[in-house]
Design a protein around this motif. Structure first.
Motif, PDB file in Angstrom:
ATOM      1  N   GLY A 219      88.338 118.729  47.259  1.00  9.48           N
ATOM      2  CA  GLY A 219      87.447 119.852  47.543  1.00  9.48           C
ATOM      3  C   GLY A 219      87.738 121.052  46.669  1.00  9.48           C
ATOM      4  O   GLY A 219      88.791 121.149  46.042  1.00  9.48           O
ATOM      5  N   GLN A 221      87.663 125.308  46.761  1.00  6.71           N
ATOM      6  CA  GLN A 221      87.530 126.532  47.528  1.00  6.71           C
ATOM      7  C   GLN A 221      86.468 127.432  46.907  1.00  6.71           C
ATOM      8  O   GLN A 221      86.220 127.393  45.694  1.00  6.71           O
ATOM      9  CB  GLN A 221      88.856 127.297  47.571  1.00  6.71           C
ATOM     10  CG  GLN A 221      89.891 126.683  48.501  1.00  6.71           C
ATOM     11  CD  GLN A 221      91.074 127.609  48.693  1.00  6.71           C
ATOM     12  OE1 GLN A 221      90.935 128.816  48.637  1.00  6.71           O
ATOM     13  NE2 GLN A 221      92.245 127.031  48.935  1.00  6.71           N
ATOM     14  N   LEU A 232      92.708 118.815  50.541  1.00  9.24           N
ATOM     15  CA  LEU A 232      92.445 119.728  51.652  1.00  9.24           C
ATOM     16  C   LEU A 232      93.769 120.141  52.290  1.00  9.24           C
ATOM     17  O   LEU A 232      94.773 119.436  52.190  1.00  9.24           O
ATOM     18  CB  LEU A 232      91.541 119.061  52.687  1.00  9.24           C
ATOM     19  CG  LEU A 232      90.204 118.514  52.172  1.00  9.24           C
ATOM     20  CD1 LEU A 232      89.402 117.920  53.330  1.00  9.24           C
ATOM     21  CD2 LEU A 232      89.402 119.576  51.449  1.00  9.24           C
ATOM     22  N   GLU A 253      86.699 121.357  57.490  1.00  9.92           N
ATOM     23  CA  GLU A 253      86.402 121.767  56.118  1.00  9.92           C
ATOM     24  C   GLU A 253      85.407 120.856  55.418  1.00  9.92           C
ATOM     25  O   GLU A 253      84.591 121.325  54.626  1.00  9.92           O
ATOM     26  CB  GLU A 253      87.701 121.834  55.320  1.00  9.92           C
ATOM     27  CG  GLU A 253      88.641 122.917  55.828  1.00  9.92           C
ATOM     28  CD  GLU A 253      89.941 122.982  55.040  1.00  9.92           C
ATOM     29  OE1 GLU A 253      90.157 122.067  54.202  1.00  9.92           O
ATOM     30  OE2 GLU A 253      90.705 123.924  55.236  1.00  9.92           O
ATOM     31  N   ALA A 254      85.495 119.551  55.686  1.00 12.39           N
ATOM     32  CA  ALA A 254      84.647 118.605  54.960  1.00 12.39           C
ATOM     33  C   ALA A 254      83.736 117.787  55.864  1.00 12.39           C
ATOM     34  O   ALA A 254      82.902 117.034  55.358  1.00 12.39           O
ATOM     35  CB  ALA A 254      85.515 117.667  54.124  1.00 12.39           C
ATOM     36  N   ILE A 288      80.096 113.602  54.039  1.00 14.39           N
ATOM     37  CA  ILE A 288      80.709 114.909  53.789  1.00 14.39           C
ATOM     38  C   ILE A 288      79.768 116.014  54.235  1.00 14.39           C
ATOM     39  O   ILE A 288      78.581 116.010  53.898  1.00 14.39           O
ATOM     40  CB  ILE A 288      81.036 115.092  52.295  1.00 14.39           C
ATOM     41  CG1 ILE A 288      82.106 114.076  51.853  1.00 14.39           C
ATOM     42  CG2 ILE A 288      81.520 116.513  52.004  1.00 14.39           C
ATOM     43  CD1 ILE A 288      82.376 114.086  50.362  1.00 14.39           C
ATOM     44  N   VAL A 290      80.490 119.998  54.112  1.00 17.26           N
ATOM     45  CA  VAL A 290      81.428 121.098  53.890  1.00 17.26           C
ATOM     46  C   VAL A 290      81.061 122.283  54.768  1.00 17.26           C
ATOM     47  O   VAL A 290      79.886 122.489  55.120  1.00 17.26           O
ATOM     48  CB  VAL A 290      81.462 121.523  52.410  1.00 17.26           C
ATOM     49  CG1 VAL A 290      81.979 120.395  51.542  1.00 17.26           C
ATOM     50  CG2 VAL A 290      80.092 121.983  51.940  1.00 17.26           C
ATOM     51  N   ASP A 291      82.086 123.095  55.098  1.00 14.33           N
ATOM     52  CA  ASP A 291      81.851 124.233  55.985  1.00 14.33           C
ATOM     53  C   ASP A 291      81.150 125.386  55.279  1.00 14.33           C
ATOM     54  O   ASP A 291      80.529 126.230  55.923  1.00 14.33           O
ATOM     55  CB  ASP A 291      83.155 124.709  56.630  1.00 14.33           C
ATOM     56  CG  ASP A 291      84.195 125.177  55.628  1.00 14.33           C
ATOM     57  OD1 ASP A 291      83.859 125.367  54.434  1.00 14.33           O
ATOM     58  OD2 ASP A 291      85.354 125.365  56.026  1.00 14.33           O
ATOM     59  N   ILE A 295      85.406 125.816  51.985  1.00 10.99           N
ATOM     60  CA  ILE A 295      85.166 124.778  50.984  1.00 10.99           C
ATOM     61  C   ILE A 295      83.707 124.849  50.544  1.00 10.99           C
ATOM     62  O   ILE A 295      82.799 124.705  51.350  1.00 10.99           O
ATOM     63  CB  ILE A 295      85.485 123.383  51.543  1.00 10.99           C
ATOM     64  CG1 ILE A 295      86.933 123.334  52.027  1.00 10.99           C
ATOM     65  CG2 ILE A 295      85.238 122.322  50.476  1.00 10.99           C
ATOM     66  CD1 ILE A 295      87.955 123.585  50.954  1.00 10.99           C
ATOM     67  N   GLU A 296      83.531 125.076  49.256  1.00 10.41           N
ATOM     68  CA  GLU A 296      82.172 125.163  48.711  1.00 10.41           C
ATOM     69  C   GLU A 296      81.628 123.799  48.320  1.00 10.41           C
ATOM     70  O   GLU A 296      80.422 123.543  48.413  1.00 10.41           O
ATOM     71  CB  GLU A 296      82.180 126.074  47.483  1.00 10.41           C
ATOM     72  CG  GLU A 296      80.803 126.342  46.909  1.00 10.41           C
ATOM     73  CD  GLU A 296      80.835 127.384  45.833  1.00 10.41           C
ATOM     74  OE1 GLU A 296      80.273 128.472  46.051  1.00 10.41           O
ATOM     75  OE2 GLU A 296      81.445 127.120  44.769  1.00 10.41           O
ATOM     76  N   GLU A 297      82.526 122.912  47.903  1.00 11.46           N
ATOM     77  CA  GLU A 297      82.105 121.595  47.446  1.00 11.46           C
ATOM     78  C   GLU A 297      83.218 120.601  47.706  1.00 11.46           C
ATOM     79  O   GLU A 297      84.400 120.915  47.553  1.00 11.46           O
ATOM     80  CB  GLU A 297      81.781 121.637  45.948  1.00 11.46           C
ATOM     81  CG  GLU A 297      81.315 120.330  45.363  1.00 11.46           C
ATOM     82  CD  GLU A 297      81.070 120.402  43.867  1.00 11.46           C
ATOM     83  OE1 GLU A 297      80.603 119.400  43.289  1.00 11.46           O
ATOM     84  OE2 GLU A 297      81.362 121.461  43.272  1.00 11.46           O
ATOM     85  N   ALA A 298      82.856 119.398  48.116  1.00 12.25           N
ATOM     86  CA  ALA A 298      83.810 118.305  48.275  1.00 12.25           C
ATOM     87  C   ALA A 298      83.149 117.024  47.800  1.00 12.25           C
ATOM     88  O   ALA A 298      81.952 116.811  48.007  1.00 12.25           O
ATOM     89  CB  ALA A 298      84.270 118.170  49.723  1.00 12.25           C
TER      90      ALA A 298
END
Length: 341
Positions: A219, A221, A232, A253-254, A288, A290-291, A295-298
């Motif tokens: 992931g 940030q 993570l 987060e994911a 997935i 993401v929140d 986390i902007e991308e996973a």
């Protein structure tokens, strides 16, 4: 888990107000038979320093140790100390004999004894001493940790952790009175109510999650540069097991559900006061979500995907100082690319 004063090596920045999930305990530590790997991790190998905690209350022994001609000390200030290159490709802490040290008896911290009987102390000062030779330079652990020997890195991590705690815990949390330093820097005592306060260490979990296809979940940030991906991570909450923290943080987060959790290794992370506990975890579903806050991308990466992304520069590897890098390498099967390597 990143706050205004603390962060971890992984991509997770989980806050401390989330709800804990149920745990599924991991199996044997140090291996992950599901992924077919048993690569050991050596994160911060011992530097041969015996902390000799039994001497911390022995003022006579400490005084004699400080006066010994072989004793070495170094100054720490604001999380930094002086380092220098030795001309042979090695980087060392700038140390001095105790009789050359600046005076700071109240903020003199005993760090331990090495295999040859040399005693080491750290001196906390408001600023680092100047150097006339223009060789030494100030550095924090993020830079110095990958350059120093195991011994020097261990000494510096110990000193930086103590210095931060000493600077931020000067008053008694029970009655508000100013506390005094004791136990060679490892205790603060309150003269008013008698309370003793010890250095804090916040446990944090950091995990590489794999799915049934043996792909790794990485992931990014929100505040990281484009292309920077890592594992993570998140803080352990009160009353929570380590395995439960892994499961909760990955879900928060994911949006990925985790089943099996295996402990691998730990790493002191004094930025300012954490202990990173590394895990391999197995996802039970690949979806997935993401929140968007931490986390902007996973993404799921196969080894081939990640190798190609490294080669094109699409993905930047996690920091070489961090346990995140070692966890990824354990799955990846070889060292990650580094600048200049």
């Amino acid at each position: 888990m990143t706050t205004g004063t603390d962060s971890t090596a992984g991509s997770g920045a989980g806050t401390r107000d989330s709800t804990a999930a149920a745990a599924t305990a991991g199996s044997a530590a140090g291996t992950d038979t599901d992924t077919g790997t048993d690569r050991p991790i050596t994160l911060t190998p011992t530097g041969g320093i015996d902390r000799a905690a039994h001497h911390r209350l022995d003022e006579a022994w400490l005084a004699a140790a400080w006066s010994h001609p072989t004793t070495r000390c170094f100054v720490v200030s604001g999380g930094q100390t002086l380092i220098e290159d030795d001309g042979e490709g090695n980087t060392e802490l700038v140390m001095m004999p105790s009789f050359d040290a600046p005076f700071t008896e109240a903020h003199r911290y005993f760090l331990g004894v090495d295999d040859e009987g040399v005693r080491y102390f750290a001196l906390q000062k408001d600023s680092l001493p100047g150097r006339m030779d223009d060789i030494a330079r100030p550095a924090g652990l993020r830079e110095a940790g990958v350059l120093l020997s195991a011994r020097d890195a261990e000494l510096m991590a110990h000193a930086v952790g103590l210095e931060n705690w000493q600077r931020t815990h000067r008053f008694c949390s029970r009655c508000g009175e100013r506390t005094v330093i004791a136990a060679a820097g490892h205790v603060r005592r309150c003269p008013a109510c008698g309370a003793e306060h010890y250095p804090r260490t916040d446990p944090a979990v950091i995990m590489l999650v794999t799915d049934e296809k043996d792909r790794a979940l990485l992931g990014r940030q929100v505040h990281w540069p484009e292309g920077r991906f890592s594992t993570l991570a998140g803080f352990v909450e009160p009353g929570e097991s380590l395995e439960a923290a892994v499961i909760r943080e990955v879900a928060e987060e994911a949006g990925v559900t985790v089943g099996r959790v295996d402990y691998v290794a730990s790493q002191p992370w004094p930025f300012p006061a954490s202990l990173m506990l590394g895990f391999m975890a197995r996802a039970t579903s690949p979806e997935i979500r993401v929140d968007g806050d931490e986390i902007e991308e996973a993404r799921w990466f196969s080894r081939e995907d990640l190798k190609e992304a490294f080669a094109t520069g699409e993905v930047l590897p996690p920091s070489g100082i961090s346990i995140a890098s070692r966890l990824v390498e354990r799955w990846y099967g070889e060292p990650l690319p580094r600048p200049g390597r």
